[in-house]
Design a protein around this motif. Structure first.
Motif, PDB file in Angstrom:
ATOM      1  N   ALA A  12       0.374  -0.779  -0.039  1.00  0.00           N
ATOM      2  CA  ALA A  12       0.170   0.034  -0.140  1.00  0.00           C
ATOM      3  C   ALA A  12       0.753   1.263   0.115  1.00  0.00           C
ATOM      4  N   LEU A  13       2.161   1.067   0.455  1.00  0.00           N
ATOM      5  CA  LEU A  13       2.719   2.282   1.226  1.00  0.00           C
ATOM      6  C   LEU A  13       3.451   2.336  -0.197  1.00  0.00           C
ATOM      7  N   SER A  14       3.489   1.437  -1.008  1.00  0.00           N
ATOM      8  CA  SER A  14       4.494   1.708  -2.923  1.00  0.00           C
ATOM      9  C   SER A  14       3.317   1.651  -3.128  1.00  0.00           C
ATOM     10  N   VAL A  15       2.127   1.876  -3.213  1.00  0.00           N
ATOM     11  CA  VAL A  15       1.314   2.819  -3.801  1.00  0.00           C
ATOM     12  C   VAL A  15       1.195   3.688  -3.725  1.00  0.00           C
ATOM     13  N   ILE A  16       1.091   5.068  -3.132  1.00  0.00           N
ATOM     14  CA  ILE A  16       1.142   5.487  -2.498  1.00  0.00           C
ATOM     15  C   ILE A  16       2.501   6.448  -2.824  1.00  0.00           C
ATOM     16  N   ALA A  17       3.276   6.200  -2.622  1.00  0.00           N
ATOM     17  CA  ALA A  17       4.423   6.857  -3.230  1.00  0.00           C
ATOM     18  C   ALA A  17       5.516   5.786  -3.761  1.00  0.00           C
ATOM     19  N   PRO A  18       5.479   5.591  -4.982  1.00  0.00           N
ATOM     20  CA  PRO A  18       6.552   4.333  -5.822  1.00  0.00           C
ATOM     21  C   PRO A  18       7.211   4.394  -5.954  1.00  0.00           C
ATOM     22  N   ASP A  19       8.289   3.435  -6.191  1.00  0.00           N
ATOM     23  CA  ASP A  19      10.372   4.303  -6.045  1.00  0.00           C
ATOM     24  C   ASP A  19      10.238   4.770  -7.580  1.00  0.00           C
ATOM     25  N   THR A  20       9.688   4.091  -8.723  1.00  0.00           N
ATOM     26  CA  THR A  20       9.451   4.753  -9.916  1.00  0.00           C
ATOM     27  C   THR A  20       9.473   6.018 -10.617  1.00  0.00           C
ATOM     28  N   ALA A  21       8.233   6.796  -9.579  1.00  0.00           N
ATOM     29  CA  ALA A  21       7.742   8.044  -9.737  1.00  0.00           C
ATOM     30  C   ALA A  21       9.066   9.495  -9.732  1.00  0.00           C
ATOM     31  N   SER A  22       8.932  10.633  -9.868  1.00  0.00           N
ATOM     32  CA  SER A  22       9.544  11.266  -9.778  1.00  0.00           C
ATOM     33  C   SER A  22       9.465  11.951  -8.633  1.00  0.00           C
ATOM     34  N   TYR A  23      10.032  12.551  -7.787  1.00  0.00           N
ATOM     35  CA  TYR A  23      10.035  13.303  -6.371  1.00  0.00           C
ATOM     36  C   TYR A  23      10.689  15.203  -6.229  1.00  0.00           C
ATOM     37  N   ALA A  24      10.587  16.204  -6.506  1.00  0.00           N
ATOM     38  CA  ALA A  24      10.879  17.183  -6.145  1.00  0.00           C
ATOM     39  C   ALA A  24      11.722  17.666  -5.329  1.00  0.00           C
ATOM     40  N   HIS A  25      12.106  16.275  -4.228  1.00  0.00           N
ATOM     41  CA  HIS A  25      13.180  16.132  -3.456  1.00  0.00           C
ATOM     42  C   HIS A  25      14.719  16.019  -3.620  1.00  0.00           C
ATOM     43  N   ASP A  26      13.857  14.480  -4.453  1.00  0.00           N
ATOM     44  CA  ASP A  26      15.393  14.380  -5.282  1.00  0.00           C
ATOM     45  C   ASP A  26      15.828  14.569  -6.021  1.00  0.00           C
ATOM     46  N   ARG A  27      15.380  15.784  -6.723  1.00  0.00           N
ATOM     47  CA  ARG A  27      15.848  16.665  -7.690  1.00  0.00           C
ATOM     48  C   ARG A  27      16.743  18.189  -7.163  1.00  0.00           C
ATOM     49  N   ALA A  28      15.910  18.153  -5.651  1.00  0.00           N
ATOM     50  CA  ALA A  28      17.018  19.151  -5.155  1.00  0.00           C
ATOM     51  C   ALA A  28      18.280  18.850  -4.463  1.00  0.00           C
TER      52      ALA A  28
END
Length: 137
Positions: free
Chosen positions: A64-80
């Motif tokens: 369920a948590l991987s659906v809410i925030a999948p590892d394949t999504a792009s995150y602004a935090h990661d870019r920053a």
């Protein structure tokens, strides 16, 4: 009031640690008969909740948590920041850093199948976590 810090070394993203025995011990040592116990994890990539500590339910929670925030999504935090744990922050924010449970007759007021757990959500291979247990009554 009684306060204790529990130290746990986690082994990476997705680990779920049953804190119930540690919290129950803190409640008993506090001497509080009727009150509340709060369990809090400092940091923004871990969470605390309650769940039935059973393999199937734990797997369901991870899914369920991987659906809410999948590892394949792009995150602004990661870019920053470039640390790859944007999903960790999102999951931790959704679940929350603490839980409060009643203390009834000197024991945890959890249900029969309810345990207090730490969710390690950070992408690092291991973390040293401090969990603050505060008993009041």
């Amino acid at each position: 009031m009684f306060r204790r810090t529990i130290r746990i070394e986690t082994q990476g993203e997705g680990e779920i640690v049953d804190l119930t025995p540690h919290v129950a011990r803190s409640v008993h040592e506090s001497g509080v008969v009727d009150g509340l116990v709060n369990v809090f994890v400092p940091g923004s990539t871990a969470a605390v909740t309650t769940i039935e500590y059973e393999a199937g339910v734990l797997a369901d929670l991870k899914r369920a948590l991987s659906v809410i925030a999948p590892d394949t999504a792009s995150y602004a935090h990661d870019r920053a920041w470039g640390d790859g744990n944007g999903r960790s922050h999102v999951k931790a924010a959704v679940v929350g850093p603490s839980v409060t449970v009643p203390v009834i007759d000197g024991d945890l007021g959890c249900g029969t199948w309810q345990q207090i757990v730490l969710l390690e959500l950070d992408v690092r291979p291991s973390r040293n976590r401090s969990i603050i247990v505060t008993v009041t009554g």
